[in-house]
Design a protein around this motif. Structure first.
Motif, mmCIF file in Angstrom:
data_model
loop_
_atom_site.group_PDB
_atom_site.id
_atom_site.type_symbol
_atom_site.label_atom_id
_atom_site.label_comp_id
_atom_site.label_asym_id
_atom_site.label_seq_id
_atom_site.Cartn_x
_atom_site.Cartn_y
_atom_site.Cartn_z
ATOM 1 N N ILE A 210 -71.873 -53.676 -7.926
ATOM 2 C CA ILE A 210 -71.784 -54.963 -7.348
ATOM 3 C C ILE A 210 -70.167 -55.625 -7.900
ATOM 4 O O ILE A 210 -69.491 -55.925 -7.408
ATOM 5 N N ILE B 86 -76.940 -50.204 -9.868
ATOM 6 C CA ILE B 86 -76.778 -51.309 -8.478
ATOM 7 C C ILE B 86 -75.458 -52.141 -9.086
ATOM 8 O O ILE B 86 -74.438 -52.350 -8.363
ATOM 9 N N GLY B 87 -75.784 -52.660 -10.522
ATOM 10 C CA GLY B 87 -75.035 -54.062 -10.926
ATOM 11 C C GLY B 87 -73.903 -53.407 -11.237
ATOM 12 O O GLY B 87 -73.078 -54.596 -11.183
ATOM 13 N N GLY C 258 -67.170 -53.881 -7.197
ATOM 14 C CA GLY C 258 -67.250 -54.428 -5.727
ATOM 15 C C GLY C 258 -66.036 -55.922 -5.802
ATOM 16 O O GLY C 258 -65.097 -56.109 -5.087
ATOM 17 N N PHE C 259 -66.988 -56.492 -7.219
ATOM 18 C CA PHE C 259 -66.250 -58.464 -7.003
ATOM 19 C C PHE C 259 -64.818 -57.962 -7.022
ATOM 20 O O PHE C 259 -63.782 -58.652 -7.244
#
Length: 104
Positions: free
Chosen positions: A38, A34-35, A41-42
């Protein structure tokens, strides 16, 4: 340059070396996944934002309109700096595209 996959690999290896049993390992891998999602995505959003600003700034009509917002006494310097920035970003983008083609 920082290789995000290697960093997450090292963190994952360290976390998996801790003795939490199977449930902890699965939870740790899920949290790391998940990290990583993220962060990716950023990073993607930042790249899209930079390219959007570049393409918008390279539009001549938009450049003229923005230059009209600057006081006349500083307009020539602003236009010169804006052109230099636009050219520099353009060279960077062309370099990245070239590297992508070569790597592909």
């Amino acid at each position: 340059a920082l290789d995000v996959d290697k960093v997450f690999g090292y963190i994952s290896d360290w976390y998996n070396s801790l003795d939490f049993g199977q449930i902890g390992s699965v939870a740790g891998n899920t949290i790391l996944g998940i990290g990583a999602g993220i962060v990716a995505g950023f990073t993607g959003a930042l790249i899209v934002l930079i390219l959007t600003i570049y393409f918008a700034a390279s539009t001549p009509n938009l450049k003229v309109a923005v230059a009209q917002l600057v006081p006349a006494s500083k307009r020539a310097r602003f236009v010169d700096l804006a052109d230099q920035i636009t050219a520099s970003v353009g060279y960077y983008v062309m370099g990245q595209v070239t590297l992508g083609v070569i790597n592909g």
